[in-house]
Design a protein around this motif. Structure first.
Motif, PDB file in Angstrom:
ATOM      1  N   THR A  11      33.581  34.443  38.223  1.00 39.27           N
ATOM      2  CA  THR A  11      32.807  33.222  38.377  1.00 39.27           C
ATOM      3  C   THR A  11      32.979  32.320  37.157  1.00 39.27           C
ATOM      4  OG1 THR A  11      31.174  34.377  39.715  1.00 39.27           O
ATOM      5  CG2 THR A  11      30.478  32.297  38.726  1.00 39.27           C
ATOM      6  N   GLY A  12      33.407  31.088  37.403  1.00 43.66           N
ATOM      7  CA  GLY A  12      33.569  30.121  36.326  1.00 43.66           C
ATOM      8  C   GLY A  12      34.800  30.302  35.463  1.00 43.66           C
ATOM      9  N   ALA A  13      35.611  31.337  35.740  1.00 47.34           N
ATOM     10  CA  ALA A  13      36.801  31.587  34.932  1.00 47.34           C
ATOM     11  C   ALA A  13      37.854  30.514  35.184  1.00 47.34           C
ATOM     12  CB  ALA A  13      37.377  32.964  35.249  1.00 47.34           C
ATOM     13  N   LEU A  14      38.699  30.293  34.202  1.00 51.74           N
ATOM     14  CA  LEU A  14      39.787  29.337  34.358  1.00 51.74           C
ATOM     15  C   LEU A  14      40.805  29.852  35.363  1.00 51.74           C
ATOM     16  CD1 LEU A  14      40.405  28.382  30.627  1.00 51.74           C
ATOM     17  CD2 LEU A  14      39.137  27.082  32.352  1.00 51.74           C
ATOM     18  N   TYR A  15      41.525  28.928  35.993  1.00 55.49           N
ATOM     19  CA  TYR A  15      42.611  29.297  36.892  1.00 55.49           C
ATOM     20  C   TYR A  15      43.810  29.752  36.077  1.00 55.49           C
ATOM     21  CZ  TYR A  15      39.978  26.720  40.406  1.00 55.49           C
ATOM     22  OH  TYR A  15      39.010  26.283  41.257  1.00 55.49           O
ATOM     23  N   ALA A  45      33.449  24.634  43.731  1.00 54.56           N
ATOM     24  CA  ALA A  45      32.195  25.249  44.175  1.00 54.56           C
ATOM     25  C   ALA A  45      32.389  26.737  44.454  1.00 54.56           C
ATOM     26  CB  ALA A  45      31.660  24.535  45.417  1.00 54.56           C
ATOM     27  N   VAL A  46      33.527  27.099  45.027  1.00 52.74           N
ATOM     28  CA  VAL A  46      33.836  28.517  45.259  1.00 52.74           C
ATOM     29  C   VAL A  46      34.034  29.223  43.918  1.00 52.74           C
ATOM     30  CG1 VAL A  46      35.577  30.114  46.166  1.00 52.74           C
ATOM     31  CG2 VAL A  46      34.799  28.190  47.566  1.00 52.74           C
ATOM     32  N   GLN A  47      34.802  28.605  43.018  1.00 50.18           N
ATOM     33  CA  GLN A  47      35.071  29.212  41.711  1.00 50.18           C
ATOM     34  C   GLN A  47      33.778  29.497  40.958  1.00 50.18           C
ATOM     35  OE1 GLN A  47      36.616  26.607  38.750  1.00 50.18           O
ATOM     36  NE2 GLN A  47      37.533  28.259  37.561  1.00 50.18           N
ATOM     37  N   ARG A  54      34.046  36.535  47.547  1.00 51.77           N
ATOM     38  CA  ARG A  54      34.496  37.648  46.691  1.00 51.77           C
ATOM     39  C   ARG A  54      35.056  37.086  45.391  1.00 51.77           C
ATOM     40  NH1 ARG A  54      40.319  39.082  48.206  1.00 51.77           N
ATOM     41  NH2 ARG A  54      40.959  37.178  49.207  1.00 51.77           N
ATOM     42  N   SER A  55      35.216  37.907  44.382  1.00 54.50           N
ATOM     43  CA  SER A  55      35.555  37.386  43.059  1.00 54.50           C
ATOM     44  C   SER A  55      37.010  36.946  42.921  1.00 54.50           C
ATOM     45  CB  SER A  55      35.217  38.404  41.980  1.00 54.50           C
ATOM     46  OG  SER A  55      35.926  39.597  42.190  1.00 54.50           O
TER      47      SER A  55
END
Length: 73
Positions: A11-15, A45-47, A54-55
């Motif tokens: 969650t919230g991690a960089l791509y 929003a998904v990220q 799922r993560s």
């Protein structure tokens, strides 16, 4: 087959752009070549889990494609 994808694991991690394994098309599926992709507010929003999923995520949409292979339908 190997493909390149924008991936986020938490969650919230960089791509991260990574090589990932993709299965061949199954019954009723097609394989397309994506030449470009955009990431929009829905992907964000998904990220950030405003839309619970799922993560592990492969995100992106609004893509131009070329049909590469199709499985029997």
């Amino acid at each position: 087959m190997k493909i390149r994808a924008a991936v986020t694991y938490d969650t919230g991690a960089l791509y991260k752009i990574e090589d990932v394994e993709l299965d061949a098309p199954k019954f009723g599926e097609i394989l397309v070549r994506i030449t470009a992709s955009g990431i929009c507010h829905t992907d964000e929003a998904v990220q950030n889990q405003f839309i619970p999923t799922r993560s592990l995520q492969y995100l992106g949409m609004k893509v131009p494609v070329l049909l590469r292979q199709s499985a029997p339908a």
